[in-house]
Design a protein around this motif. Structure first.
Motif, PDB file in Angstrom:
ATOM      1  N   ILE A  27     -10.894 -13.046  16.355  1.00  0.00           N
ATOM      2  CA  ILE A  27     -11.156 -12.373  15.309  1.00  0.00           C
ATOM      3  C   ILE A  27     -10.331 -11.112  15.069  1.00  0.00           C
ATOM      4  CG2 ILE A  27     -13.155 -11.042  14.244  1.00  0.00           C
ATOM      5  CD1 ILE A  27     -15.035 -13.008  15.582  1.00  0.00           C
ATOM      6  N   GLU A  28      -9.823 -10.284  16.090  1.00  0.00           N
ATOM      7  CA  GLU A  28      -9.131  -9.240  15.763  1.00  0.00           C
ATOM      8  C   GLU A  28      -7.753  -9.497  15.295  1.00  0.00           C
ATOM      9  OE1 GLU A  28      -8.651  -7.464  19.773  1.00  0.00           O
ATOM     10  OE2 GLU A  28     -10.597  -6.803  19.848  1.00  0.00           O
ATOM     11  N   LEU A  29      -7.035 -10.625  15.594  1.00  0.00           N
ATOM     12  CA  LEU A  29      -5.971 -11.304  15.275  1.00  0.00           C
ATOM     13  C   LEU A  29      -5.869 -11.816  14.007  1.00  0.00           C
ATOM     14  CD1 LEU A  29      -4.662 -13.172  18.235  1.00  0.00           C
ATOM     15  CD2 LEU A  29      -3.642 -11.077  17.651  1.00  0.00           C
ATOM     16  N   VAL A  30      -7.021 -12.249  13.189  1.00  0.00           N
ATOM     17  CA  VAL A  30      -7.276 -12.566  11.965  1.00  0.00           C
ATOM     18  C   VAL A  30      -7.386 -11.227  11.177  1.00  0.00           C
ATOM     19  CG1 VAL A  30      -8.829 -13.763  10.430  1.00  0.00           C
ATOM     20  CG2 VAL A  30      -8.374 -14.598  12.525  1.00  0.00           C
ATOM     21  N   ASP A  31      -8.171 -10.563  11.550  1.00  0.00           N
ATOM     22  CA  ASP A  31      -8.363  -9.161  10.864  1.00  0.00           C
ATOM     23  C   ASP A  31      -7.049  -8.432  10.692  1.00  0.00           C
ATOM     24  OD1 ASP A  31     -10.817  -9.524  10.590  1.00  0.00           O
ATOM     25  OD2 ASP A  31     -11.498  -8.208  12.268  1.00  0.00           O
ATOM     26  N   HIS A  32      -6.075  -8.512  11.550  1.00  0.00           N
ATOM     27  CA  HIS A  32      -4.762  -7.764  11.526  1.00  0.00           C
ATOM     28  C   HIS A  32      -4.102  -8.325  10.582  1.00  0.00           C
ATOM     29  CE1 HIS A  32      -1.255  -6.205  13.880  1.00  0.00           C
ATOM     30  NE2 HIS A  32      -1.173  -5.656  12.562  1.00  0.00           N
ATOM     31  N   LEU A  33      -4.021 -10.007  10.525  1.00  0.00           N
ATOM     32  CA  LEU A  33      -3.344 -10.672   9.596  1.00  0.00           C
ATOM     33  C   LEU A  33      -3.975 -10.403   8.183  1.00  0.00           C
ATOM     34  CD1 LEU A  33      -1.280 -12.901   8.855  1.00  0.00           C
ATOM     35  CD2 LEU A  33      -2.973 -14.701   9.342  1.00  0.00           C
ATOM     36  N   ARG A  34      -5.232 -10.213   7.948  1.00  0.00           N
ATOM     37  CA  ARG A  34      -5.603  -9.714   6.512  1.00  0.00           C
ATOM     38  C   ARG A  34      -4.941  -8.527   6.132  1.00  0.00           C
ATOM     39  NH1 ARG A  34     -11.132 -11.825   8.514  1.00  0.00           N
ATOM     40  NH2 ARG A  34     -11.508 -13.517   7.632  1.00  0.00           N
ATOM     41  N   SER A  35      -4.958  -7.458   7.257  1.00  0.00           N
ATOM     42  CA  SER A  35      -4.451  -6.165   6.983  1.00  0.00           C
ATOM     43  C   SER A  35      -2.892  -6.356   6.205  1.00  0.00           C
ATOM     44  CB  SER A  35      -4.641  -5.372   7.823  1.00  0.00           C
ATOM     45  OG  SER A  35      -4.038  -3.993   7.656  1.00  0.00           O
ATOM     46  N   LEU A  36      -2.078  -7.088   7.116  1.00  0.00           N
ATOM     47  CA  LEU A  36      -0.695  -7.307   6.818  1.00  0.00           C
ATOM     48  C   LEU A  36      -0.602  -8.007   5.430  1.00  0.00           C
ATOM     49  CD1 LEU A  36       0.687  -8.139  10.279  1.00  0.00           C
ATOM     50  CD2 LEU A  36       0.925  -6.076   8.967  1.00  0.00           C
ATOM     51  N   ARG A  37      -1.725  -8.873   5.262  1.00  0.00           N
ATOM     52  CA  ARG A  37      -1.607  -9.685   3.825  1.00  0.00           C
ATOM     53  C   ARG A  37      -1.841  -8.666   2.516  1.00  0.00           C
ATOM     54  NH1 ARG A  37      -4.523 -11.681  -0.042  1.00  0.00           N
ATOM     55  NH2 ARG A  37      -4.046 -13.767  -0.982  1.00  0.00           N
ATOM     56  N   GLU A  38      -2.832  -7.655   2.989  1.00  0.00           N
ATOM     57  CA  GLU A  38      -2.992  -6.818   1.959  1.00  0.00           C
ATOM     58  C   GLU A  38      -1.804  -5.969   1.709  1.00  0.00           C
ATOM     59  OE1 GLU A  38      -6.609  -4.814   3.413  1.00  0.00           O
ATOM     60  OE2 GLU A  38      -7.803  -6.588   3.026  1.00  0.00           O
ATOM     61  N   THR A  39      -0.854  -5.741   2.819  1.00  0.00           N
ATOM     62  CA  THR A  39       0.052  -4.639   2.685  1.00  0.00           C
ATOM     63  C   THR A  39       1.252  -5.526   1.933  1.00  0.00           C
ATOM     64  OG1 THR A  39      -0.464  -3.615   4.707  1.00  0.00           O
ATOM     65  CG2 THR A  39       1.793  -3.414   4.041  1.00  0.00           C
ATOM     66  N   ALA A  40       1.463  -6.618   2.272  1.00  0.00           N
ATOM     67  CA  ALA A  40       2.205  -7.609   1.368  1.00  0.00           C
ATOM     68  C   ALA A  40       1.928  -7.728   0.127  1.00  0.00           C
ATOM     69  CB  ALA A  40       2.300  -8.968   2.302  1.00  0.00           C
ATOM     70  N   ALA A  41       0.519  -7.990  -0.222  1.00  0.00           N
ATOM     71  CA  ALA A  41       0.174  -7.942  -1.605  1.00  0.00           C
ATOM     72  C   ALA A  41       0.610  -6.571  -2.456  1.00  0.00           C
ATOM     73  CB  ALA A  41      -1.264  -7.891  -1.712  1.00  0.00           C
ATOM     74  N   ARG A  42       0.203  -5.442  -1.842  1.00  0.00           N
ATOM     75  CA  ARG A  42       0.907  -4.234  -2.475  1.00  0.00           C
ATOM     76  C   ARG A  42       2.538  -3.922  -2.652  1.00  0.00           C
ATOM     77  NH1 ARG A  42      -2.971  -2.139   1.224  1.00  0.00           N
ATOM     78  NH2 ARG A  42      -1.350  -1.215   2.629  1.00  0.00           N
ATOM     79  N   GLU A  43       3.124  -4.619  -1.712  1.00  0.00           N
ATOM     80  CA  GLU A  43       4.505  -4.538  -1.610  1.00  0.00           C
ATOM     81  C   GLU A  43       5.387  -5.466  -2.544  1.00  0.00           C
ATOM     82  OE1 GLU A  43       6.432  -2.383  -0.581  1.00  0.00           O
ATOM     83  OE2 GLU A  43       4.800  -1.220   0.698  1.00  0.00           O
ATOM     84  N   LEU A  44       4.683  -6.588  -2.680  1.00  0.00           N
ATOM     85  CA  LEU A  44       5.067  -7.744  -3.548  1.00  0.00           C
ATOM     86  C   LEU A  44       4.768  -7.363  -5.070  1.00  0.00           C
ATOM     87  CD1 LEU A  44       4.940 -10.664  -1.206  1.00  0.00           C
ATOM     88  CD2 LEU A  44       6.827  -9.362  -1.784  1.00  0.00           C
ATOM     89  N   CYS A  45       3.638  -6.541  -5.244  1.00  0.00           N
ATOM     90  CA  CYS A  45       2.997  -6.411  -6.642  1.00  0.00           C
ATOM     91  C   CYS A  45       2.541  -7.569  -7.398  1.00  0.00           C
ATOM     92  CB  CYS A  45       4.271  -5.489  -7.449  1.00  0.00           C
ATOM     93  SG  CYS A  45       4.993  -4.068  -6.566  1.00  0.00           S
TER      94      CYS A  45
END
Length: 392
Positions: A27-45
């Protein structure tokens, strides 16, 4: 596909991990992946559609990480030279995704090995169970507690049908209210259901999604509420004699190939232990039968050898005086084995205790006692003992 049958070449050893503590790291790894996906969404606009991250299908994490990494690399290539800060953020994000990919790989590899090792420990414990019935009684509990599942069901297979026998659910009381109505109920093995295919393949099935699979819905979906499960066969000789169903309900997590490998290893080990237990029980039955026949034959031979010698003695020993006892204390001739039995009778030993001491069956002891009473002309053990002591 919603159902996956393991190939003949994909078989691995099997075993698993007690409890569910390994899920917390996942679950920790999945949460980390969600966080990185949100960061990617902001960077890719919002310029591209990003893959979803769901814990119920964690085996797709590697594919999601790879997709996000390639999208970030493509975006980095298009960053103008004047946007150094954005370029650095994308580079950092790419590095974070690669670290997560390595963490995920190490976790998956370590947990697969750990669960298999714990499964082996469970099978080792079950090797000491005294009989085949007790082995089956403990199978579901061991599969759940050792192998990292939430519940397991054991069923027997016969006459093109399977019959649920027992459930172990870590989240419910023993037996489970929903399961009690299905105990000893017949479920048909028809069509292309995963259970029906296992009769010939003798390989486990992984059902990814019960909504789109040809499963027996009244039991598995409507009563059991299973979204995804593994079913592995129990094999005796060349025949499938039972099934082990297991899943992660009530967690949202679906089963994956690691779950299938662990369940298969456990079922394979239980099959070998059950076959061994059945063979030992049959040998014990044959041993007891042979022992009964042998000592019965010895007893009959003793009777034939003594019948002529004792024929003239029966009428005399059968007559008793008013005071009770053999006339004139006529000596009674006992065989060596009868003497052994009689010596133990005098001590008050029971038939079973005499049998244990002389390593004969209780039936043979009873036969010897009957002959002793007849030779003394006594109506019971106490009278024969009393007359023997009075005549000594």
């Amino acid at each position: 596909m919603s159902v996956s049958m393991v190939s003949d070449s994909a078989r691995t050893a099997a075993v698993a991990r007690p409890g569910g503590d390994w899920w917390s790291r996942e679950i920790e790894l999945v949460d980390h992946l969600r966080s990185l996906r949100e960061t990617a969404a902001r960077e890719l606009c919002g310029s591209v559609t990003l893959p979803a991250v769901e814990w119920d299908v964690p085996w797709r994490a590697a594919e999601t990480i790879s997709a996000l990494t390639h999208l970030c690399i493509d975006a980095l290539r298009r960053v103008p030279g004047s946007e150094d800060d954005r370029g650095e953020r994308l580079c950092g994000l790419i590095l974070d995704l690669q670290r997560l990919a390595m963490d995920w790989y190490l976790h998956d590899t370590a947990m697969r090995g750990q669960r298999l090792a714990d499964c082996a420990a469970g099978l080792s414990r079950l090797r000491g169970v005294p009989d085949s019935a007790a082995l089956l009684d403990n199978a579901c509990q061991e599969l759940v507690l050792r192998c990292g599942f939430h519940r397991a069901v054991l069923s027997k297979v016969e006459n093109r049908s399977w019959t649920p026998l027992m459930l172990h659910d870590r989240s419910a009381p023993a037996g489970g209210s929903w399961f009690s109505d299905w105990i000893n109920q017949t479920v048909p093995l028809v069509g292309d259901a995963p259970e029906a295919e296992m009769l010939s393949r003798r390989r486990p099935s992984l059902v990814y999604d019960t909504d789109n699979a040809p499963v027996y819905r009244p039991l598995i979906v409507q009563a059991g509420q299973s979204r995804s499960y593994v079913v592995a066969p129990l094999v005796l000789g060349q025949d499938v004699v039972g099934f082990l169903h297991t899943d992660h309900h009530p967690l949202a997590r679906r089963v994956d190939q690691a779950d299938r490998d662990v369940a298969w290893a456990f079922a394979d080990g239980i099959s070998h232990l059950y076959e061994r237990a059945v063979l030992v029980e049959r040998l014990q039955t044959h041993r007891d039968s042979v022992r009964e026949l042998f000592f019965g034959a010895v007893d009959r031979i003793d009777q034939l050898c003594e019948s002529g010698r004792d024929a003239t003695r029966w009428s005399e020993t059968a007559r008793t005086e008013d005071a009770g006892g053999p006339v004139g204390n006529v000596p009674v001739g006992l065989t060596e084995r009868e003497s052994d039995v009689f010596d133990l009778m005098v001590t008050g030993a029971s038939n079973q205790e005499i049998a244990d001491r002389l390593v004969i069956t209780e039936g043979t002891v009873k036969s010897h006692v009957k002959h002793i009473l007849r030779k003394y002309g006594a109506v019971n053990r106490a009278q024969a003992i009393a007359w023997a002591l009075n005549g000594s």
